[in-house]
Design a protein around this motif. Structure first.
Motif, PDB file in Angstrom:
ATOM      1  N   VAL A 115       0.853  -1.184   0.000  1.00  0.00           N
ATOM      2  CA  VAL A 115       0.000   0.000   0.000  1.00  0.00           C
ATOM      3  C   VAL A 115       0.890   1.235   0.000  1.00  0.00           C
ATOM      4  O   VAL A 115       2.025   1.206   0.496  1.00  0.00           O
ATOM      5  N   ILE A 116       0.378   2.304  -0.586  1.00  0.00           N
ATOM      6  CA  ILE A 116       1.044   3.608  -0.570  1.00  0.00           C
ATOM      7  C   ILE A 116       0.206   4.543   0.285  1.00  0.00           C
ATOM      8  O   ILE A 116      -1.026   4.550   0.194  1.00  0.00           O
ATOM      9  N   HIS A 117       0.867   5.326   1.136  1.00  0.00           N
ATOM     10  CA  HIS A 117       0.164   6.266   2.006  1.00  0.00           C
ATOM     11  C   HIS A 117       0.705   7.662   1.730  1.00  0.00           C
ATOM     12  O   HIS A 117       1.847   7.974   2.073  1.00  0.00           O
ATOM     13  N   ILE A 118      -0.093   8.514   1.089  1.00  0.00           N
ATOM     14  CA  ILE A 118       0.360   9.872   0.769  1.00  0.00           C
ATOM     15  C   ILE A 118      -0.133  10.850   1.838  1.00  0.00           C
ATOM     16  O   ILE A 118      -1.250  10.740   2.335  1.00  0.00           O
ATOM     17  N   GLN A 119       0.744  11.807   2.158  1.00  0.00           N
ATOM     18  CA  GLN A 119       0.445  12.784   3.210  1.00  0.00           C
ATOM     19  C   GLN A 119       0.118  14.158   2.642  1.00  0.00           C
ATOM     20  O   GLN A 119      -0.305  15.037   3.393  1.00  0.00           O
ATOM     21  N   ASN A 120       0.332  14.343   1.364  1.00  0.00           N
ATOM     22  CA  ASN A 120       0.071  15.637   0.722  1.00  0.00           C
ATOM     23  C   ASN A 120      -0.444  15.380  -0.685  1.00  0.00           C
ATOM     24  O   ASN A 120      -0.207  14.309  -1.252  1.00  0.00           O
ATOM     25  N   ILE A 123       3.352  17.715  -5.005  1.00  0.00           N
ATOM     26  CA  ILE A 123       4.235  17.101  -5.988  1.00  0.00           C
ATOM     27  C   ILE A 123       4.433  15.611  -5.734  1.00  0.00           C
ATOM     28  O   ILE A 123       4.137  14.769  -6.594  1.00  0.00           O
ATOM     29  N   VAL A 124       4.937  15.251  -4.561  1.00  0.00           N
ATOM     30  CA  VAL A 124       5.231  13.849  -4.279  1.00  0.00           C
ATOM     31  C   VAL A 124       3.952  13.021  -4.268  1.00  0.00           C
ATOM     32  O   VAL A 124       3.910  11.907  -4.809  1.00  0.00           O
ATOM     33  N   GLY A 125       2.889  13.552  -3.681  1.00  0.00           N
ATOM     34  CA  GLY A 125       1.633  12.816  -3.636  1.00  0.00           C
ATOM     35  C   GLY A 125       1.095  12.503  -5.020  1.00  0.00           C
ATOM     36  O   GLY A 125       0.642  11.383  -5.286  1.00  0.00           O
ATOM     37  N   ARG A 126       1.154  13.456  -5.918  1.00  0.00           N
ATOM     38  CA  ARG A 126       0.636  13.248  -7.274  1.00  0.00           C
ATOM     39  C   ARG A 126       1.517  12.268  -8.052  1.00  0.00           C
ATOM     40  O   ARG A 126       1.015  11.421  -8.793  1.00  0.00           O
ATOM     41  N   ALA A 130       0.020   8.629  -9.399  1.00  0.00           N
ATOM     42  CA  ALA A 130       0.094   8.200 -10.803  1.00  0.00           C
ATOM     43  C   ALA A 130       0.853   6.881 -10.918  1.00  0.00           C
ATOM     44  O   ALA A 130       0.447   5.978 -11.676  1.00  0.00           O
ATOM     45  N   ALA A 131       1.945   6.751 -10.165  1.00  0.00           N
ATOM     46  CA  ALA A 131       2.716   5.507 -10.212  1.00  0.00           C
ATOM     47  C   ALA A 131       1.897   4.345  -9.654  1.00  0.00           C
ATOM     48  O   ALA A 131       1.958   3.223 -10.169  1.00  0.00           O
ATOM     49  N   ALA A 132       1.132   4.605  -8.602  1.00  0.00           N
ATOM     50  CA  ALA A 132       0.304   3.552  -8.010  1.00  0.00           C
ATOM     51  C   ALA A 132      -0.712   3.034  -9.017  1.00  0.00           C
ATOM     52  O   ALA A 132      -0.977   1.824  -9.095  1.00  0.00           O
TER      53      ALA A 132
END
Length: 418
Positions: A115-120, A123-126, A130-132
């Motif tokens: 799983v991926i967990h984004i905090q924002n 830039i990094v979140g987007r 997309a990679a996910a």
């Protein structure tokens, strides 16, 4: 306290990923230590807390110096992307997205996160979202954002703030609408999303606090020793911990100091930020410059001691989605005087563990600080209630829930359609 609508609570699905198999989690964030802010603090504690439990944790964030680098930090693998200075915020750097697609494809193929967990959602979140989607990895998102966080840094004029805020909400919703599970620190923060038009389920899940690290001071003489350690006079003390930036409204604390009726009391400001010089000038104008102490950056190792130097914690900000510093103060047994705004009433009860005051009313703020600084018995009684309230935010319980979420979404099919 209004509750989030029932339609926006998520039931925990039956977990099918074996609990005996360690998870691999990739956390993405646009801000990570040495950055000092609530999102960075939460992210590092989440990463290290999961790692301590046996989860394989990778963090993707911006480089703190410019060039890309990979480091092992306390059992967490931190992948730092090439970065450049931010024009909007002097203490932050921004990841460079150029070449990010190929880099993230290789990273996901190598790490193979459950799983991926984004905090924002910047830039990094987007990039990670997309990679996910390309790799079929489910995504969890925690929202720490509200448009007011941008207004001061981008110097948005007042007449434009309504339009900019509306666009910022829509942009956030576009990103959050593509993930499997959304959390945010408090019910008030969840309601902000719902009332703004977000139609997906939102779970209020506290950032949590390490009750073992942050504990009440032992005896009054211990407080005196801690003050001496930081080079501070042994006087009744009000503390603020956080960025010295405009949205924190620290000017209210400085102005209130001049009106506090307790002789020789002092204000301790822990943190760095763009308002340092302005606050110094304001303290001189108010005639309290000898009683305002700027402690600057304090290491994570010494941070619990800072709270032992104070008698009361004060926070004047009006854009707090939870306030980790307030939770730390409560766990440290301090009474709290807070602005009656956003999520702070979720933590502070007037007459219980402290007082709420009308935002911007430094006279009312000074009245409450005078009561607490002038009555050690009252401060101790309210501080005990703060500690009791903080136990409801034990970070171990938050980690339990995040692990449940990860295992649940990891068993579902790929990311939701855009």
């Amino acid at each position: 306290m209004p509750q989030a609508p029932a339609a926006h609570t998520r039931e925990t699905a039956t977990m099918a990923v074996p609990a005996s198999r360690p998870l691999t989690v990739l956390i993405g964030t646009d801000t990570y230590p040495p950055d000092v802010n609530g999102a960075a603090c939460f992210t590092t504690r989440l990463a290290h807390g999961l790692g301590d439990r046996g989860t394989r944790v990778h963090v993707l964030c911006q480089s703190d110096s410019g060039p890309p680098v990979v480091r092992e930090q306390n059992g967490v693998t931190v992948h730092r992307l090439r970065s450049v200075p931010s024009l909007a915020h002097q203490s932050l750097r921004l990841a460079v997205p150029l070449g990010g697609r190929g880099h993230l494809d290789r990273l996901l193929a190598r790490v193979r996160p459950d799983v991926i967990h984004i905090q924002n959602h910047f830039i990094v979140g987007r990039l990670l979202l997309a990679a996910a989607r390309r790799h079929g990895v489910p995504v969890v998102a925690t929202n720490h954002f509200m448009p007011e966080n941008l207004f001061n840094h981008l110097r948005v004029p007042d007449p434009l703030r309504l339009g900019v805020g509306s666009y910022a909400w829509r942009d956030l919703f576009r990103v959050l609408g593509q993930v499997q599970h959304v959390t945010t620190p408090t019910r008030i923060a969840a309601r902000l999303l719902v009332d703004g038009g977000f139609t997906r389920p939102v779970e209020a899940l506290s950032c949590g606090i390490d009750l073992g690290r942050f504990q009440p001071v032992g005896a009054p003489e211990d407080r005196s020793r801690v003050r001496a350690r930081f080079g501070l006079p042994d006087r009744p003390s009000t503390l603020f911990v956080g960025r010295l930036d405009e949205e924190k409204r620290i000017e209210d604390l400085v102005r209130a100091l001049a009106d506090i009726t307790v002789p020789d009391c002092q204000l301790l400001l822990v943190g760095v930020g763009a308002r340092r010089q302005r606050l110094t000038r304001l303290a001189e104008e108010c005639g309290v410059d000898e009683r305002v102490h700027f402690l600057g950056f304090v290491s994570d190792e010494e941070l619990p001691l800072v709270y032992h130097a104070a008698d009361v914690f004060a926070i004047a900000g009006t854009a707090e989605l939870q306030s980790i510093a307030t939770l730390e103060a409560m766990a440290s047994g301090l009474p709290v005087v807070a602005a009656d705004a956003m999520a702070l009433p979720h933590l502070v009860t007037t007459g219980g563990n402290g007082y709420l005051y009308a935002p911007g009313d430094h006279v009312e703020l000074a009245k409450y600080l005078s009561e607490l600084l002038g009555s050690p018995a009252l401060a101790a009684a309210m501080g005990a209630k703060s500690r009791q309230a903080a136990t409801r935010h034990d970070h171990q319980a938050s980690l339990d829930r995040f692990e449940e979420i990860y295992r649940t979404v990891a068993d579902r099919e790929g990311p939701a359609p855009a």
